[in-house]
Design an enzyme around this catalytic site. Structure first.
Site, PDB file in Angstrom:
ATOM      1  N   GLU A   1      98.911  -7.863  -3.824  1.00  0.00           N
ATOM      2  CA  GLU A   1      99.049  -6.650  -4.636  1.00  0.00           C
ATOM      3  C   GLU A   1      99.516  -6.959  -6.051  1.00  0.00           C
ATOM      4  OE1 GLU A   1     101.463  -3.862  -2.481  1.00  0.00           O
ATOM      5  OE2 GLU A   1     100.004  -3.633  -0.866  1.00  0.00           O
TER       6      GLU A   1
ATOM      7  N   GLU B   1      96.360  -6.060   5.021  1.00  0.00           N
ATOM      8  CA  GLU B   1      97.654  -5.398   5.284  1.00  0.00           C
ATOM      9  C   GLU B   1      97.338  -3.976   5.717  1.00  0.00           C
ATOM     10  OE1 GLU B   1     100.660  -6.484   2.477  1.00  0.00           O
ATOM     11  OE2 GLU B   1     101.648  -4.549   2.642  1.00  0.00           O
TER      12      GLU B   1
END
Length: 827
Positions: A438, A514
């Protein structure tokens, strides 16, 4: 696919590989663990690196050591005022427990006297740090040897030229953790092992072998072993390397001998053939070992062992992932590095316990979020059968936190990647490298070029495995060609975008890197039961009906549906396997919450209800039948109390006090929960029993589970995960304490304080109850039960014998269990 520097195929790329470079124990090559006799103090101390400094008043500790886990907890420890963009926050607010509420910020010093056995002319000495948190500075006899800032990575320094000829050496390490340097609890100190390696001056260096298996079929496997050598001044001299491969039973299955030529540039390349190879997989984690002996003339100079596995895998457009020719999807979890009540201090028994629980869950893969793992974890994954996504960074050039990795990125990113890849590139468990999680650079100009640069570094050091990254800004990542650069696109929490992303990206496959971020507290049930985003309650807990999730995420069932219907999706890595210290979403701003709610298991390693939701789906070899909630609800008589069942049977029938509430069958409906859960939503609570009977596809009853209303707390029952331990001073047993009524039913609301006494050949190590709001010390031998349970950790001493563990509580009959410790390995 031509951009890949490894063999490409029409539908994807084939990856064939192996396991780890671990120094062997020969007379000429010793690996000493520097465990005991360390002196420690927190705070900066002038002159602490000098040999004459007096450290007698410092604390004596053993390494691995996490100085911050001893607490105390406090709302002001690393309090941050920040806007968490990953959580879609629009303004900065004060976060009290974001990094665990523990005092990890500051400087810590470690010192010890360093004996170097057998050191002298013709010898080399190297210190290897498996991890040091953080900004490590290493001193020998008052002189700085080197620095390594990233606390999660392994690193080493040759200290030969710093040592005193007659011994009497002083080793000192200065560490410093900055405030606002992390998004979770990072730990503090020498939290992983420190090794002293003594070898001849002609030797195989640290992480000096690289083993691949470039061709595999039923008849044979080709094994390629590259072995680096170092000589005095790196001057060429003729050397000979003899290598033999042994199978898991110790039988020699291949041998070869090679001579180093001047054109080989200090590296041997050997090719061997293993006939009728046994393949490594999560179901059959078969290992081989290559033992290499380095000779100068007839003199043995070094010996090195490289455990490895033989296995092939590939990612294919439209098909996803396959291992050894068999299509499969990753049934993976993301895990942070802390071990709950032990903090960041690594312990092999604690890691093994986690993996045993995950294996029973049916999990076959782990993402090491968001950093390099401990070598003990990777070795255990080789041995026990887990596929690994080894991750490097949570931050590149664009910061997420004030003092994060971005400050080191330009100078250190390549060095950190090289160490990571060299350390783990021969392990069969490692399937992918992840270069980031991220990272805001997904949206920044030139972010795709950064991704390509990092991926190219990894390809250069290991051309046999693909590179991925966890992306959350999917629109930007696709538009900016960030996602298209990656070998394997990894998407965080975007199952609804999988089809659109696949239509726009060239790879033809993608990964749920994720997923879910469902939140729950073990043993806590909230009413009414309803799907809820970012739900908060006055007690700072989340419901274990598994219907509450975060602003960016979803319940597990939505990801399940995408995995089931989209063949090009290669599997998922759930956030998270275990609760961890820090990130107490959705209570980031609500002290005393200071650990996560995301785990399938809680902070003490006890399964939540969600464990059985995943087990019913993932563990196809064993039956699963689990009923929730508990059935002790004084004051709820006559009120609606839904009953859920998690099972891998297609249908089940619920009985309340003997009366059937009907049979439920898994079905494909608009509510995706009906595909994985059997739900009786209109049950009214009355004390007594609930029983669920599971039926197979032919309607035959195959299993049943009964939950009874509990009476008053009566006694403590102790259940050890292992009763036979190794007397090595490191092995551990995890003992679950249950507060039960006179009939042996768990008392689900019991909160009594339980006290532990350990005697004999063991000692009390730590304790945890899985409550994200508990401020009780992990080190004190007492703690309040959380919903009737807690876990105590007992550690062996160096002497064999019996270990007696006793638990007492006011008004309760005590519980007792006896463990046995012996010299040698125990499981």
């Amino acid at each position: 696919m031509s951009r890949f520097p490894y063999p490409a195929f029409a539908a994807g790329f084939l990856l064939l590989f192996a396991s780890a470079s671990v120094p062997g124990f020969a007379q000429n090559h010793h690996d000493y663990l520097l465990t005991d006799n360390w002196k420690f103090t927190k705070g900066d101390v002038a002159g602490a690196a000098t040999p004459s400094f007096r450290d007698a008043k410092w604390q004596t500790v053993s390494v691995p050591h996490d100085w911050a886990i001893y607490g105390p907890f406090g709302a002001d420890n690393d309090k941050q005022q920040v806007k968490i963009e990953q959580n879609k926050e629009e303004q900065a607010t004060v976060k009290t427990g974001r990094t665990g509420g523990l005092p990890f910020v500051g400087v810590g010093w470690y010192r010890r006297q360093l004996e170097v056995p057998g050191f002298g002319a013709g010898k080399r000495a190297v210190l290897v740090f498996d991890g040091a948190m953080s900004n490590a500075q290493l001193f020998i006899n008052g002189k700085e040897v080197g620095r390594w800032p990233y606390g999660y990575n392994s690193f080493y320094f040759d200290i030969t030229d710093y040592l005193q000829a007659g011994g009497n050496n002083t080793l000192a390490v200065r560490l410093e953790n900055q405030p606002e340097s992390s998004r979770w609890y990072p730990g503090a100190g020498l939290y992983r092992n420190v090794h002293l390696i003594v070898s001849n001056d002609v030797h195989i260096p640290v992480w000096g072998t690289y083993l691949t298996t470039p061709e595999i079929n039923a008849e044979f496997a080709k094994v390629k072993l590259k072995t680096k050598v170092e000589t005095p001044g790196n001057a060429f001299q003729p050397l000979r390397l003899e290598t033999e491969v042994r199978d898991a039973t110790g039988q020699v299955v291949a041998t070869t001998s090679s001579t180093l030529a001047a054109t080989d540039q200090q590296e041997f390349e050997q090719n061997l053939v293993v006939k009728a190879p046994k393949l490594w997989s999560p179901e059959t984690p078969t290992l081989y070992t290559a033992t290499s002996k380095l000779y100068a003339g007839n003199v043995l100079k070094d010996e090195y062992q490289t455990p490895f596995g033989i296995r092939s895998f590939k990612f294919e457009a439209g098909k996803g992932f396959s291992l050894n020719g068999q299509p499969r999807k990753f049934k993976g979890v993301c895990n942070h590095h802390d071990l709950g009540p032990l903090g960041a201090a690594v312990n092999t028994a604690a890691l093994r316990r986690q993996l045993v629980l995950l294996k029973d869950l049916g999990c076959d893969a782990i993402r090491t979020t968001h950093n390099m793992p401990a070598p003990e974890l990777v070795q255990l994954c080789d041995e026990m059968g887990f596929m690994l996504m080894v991750e490097s960074f949570d931050e590149w050039k664009t910061p997420k936190v004030k003092n994060g990795y971005s400050q080191y990125f330009d100078e250190w990113a390549e060095k950190d990647l090289v160490n990571m890849v060299h350390q783990y590139r021969s392990h069969p468990s490692v399937i992918m490298w992840s270069i980031g999680n991220e990272v805001p650079d997904q949206s920044a100009p030139g972010g795709n070029k950064l991704a390509k640069r990092l991926q190219d570094i990894v390809h250069r050091e290991d051309p046999t495995r693909p590179v991925t990254a966890g992306m959350d800004r999917i629109g930007d990542a696709i538009k900016n060609n960030f996602a298209s650069v990656l070998d394997v696109p990894g998407f965080n929490y975007k199952p609804q975008l999988y089809p659109d992303a696949d239509s726009k990206l060239p790879q033809g496959f993608l990964l749920g890197s994720e997923t879910a971020s469902t939140v729950s507290s073990r043993g806590v049930y909230k009413f009414p039961v309803e799907l809820a985003k970012q739900k908060k309650y006055p007690d700072n807990q989340s419901s274990s009906y598994d219907v509450e999730y975060c602003v960016w995420s979803q319940i597990p069932d939505i990801e399940f549906a995408a995995q089931d219907t989209l063949p090009y999706v290669a599997g998922e890595f759930v956030w998270t396997g275990f609760d961890y210290l820090g990130e107490p979403t959705p209570y980031d701003e609500s002290w005393p919450s200071h650990s996560s709610y995301f785990g399938i298991l809680d902070l003490a390693g006890m399964p939540k209800d969600r464990y059985y939701l995943y087990r019913a789906r993932w563990n196809t070899q064993q039956p699963t039948l689990h009923v929730l909630p508990h059935w002790t609800w004084p004051g709820r008589e006559g009120q609606t109390t839904p009953v859920y069942c998690y099972t891998n049977s297609p249908s089940a029938e619920l009985f309340v006090n003997g009366k059937s509430m009907g049979r439920q069958t898994k079905a494909t409906t608009a509510d995706v929960r009906t595909r994985n859960r059997l739900m009786w939503n209109d049950v009214q609570y009355q004390p007594g029993t609930i029983k669920v009977v599971a039926y197979d596809a032919q309607g035959k009853a195959v299993a049943e589970e009964t939950v009874r209303t509990a009476g008053k707390p009566h006694h403590i029952r102790l259940v050890a995960d292992r009763t036979k331990l190794t007397a090595d001073g490191q092995d551990q047993a995890y003992i679950t304490a249950r507060v039960e009524d006179a009939q042996g039913n768990l008392c689900p609301d019991a909160t009594e304080q339980l006290r532990f006494k350990v005697s004999g050949a063991g000692s009390f190590r730590a304790i945890g109850n899985g409550d994200p709001t508990s401020l009780e010390s992990f080190q004190a031998p007492q703690m309040h039960a959380f919903h009737g349970q807690l876990v105590a950790i007992v550690q062996t001493t160096g002497k064999p014998g019996a270990v007696r563990v006793q638990a007492t509580g006011k008004g309760l009959k005590s519980g007792e269990v006896t463990l046995q410790t012996a010299v040698g390995k125990a499981r």
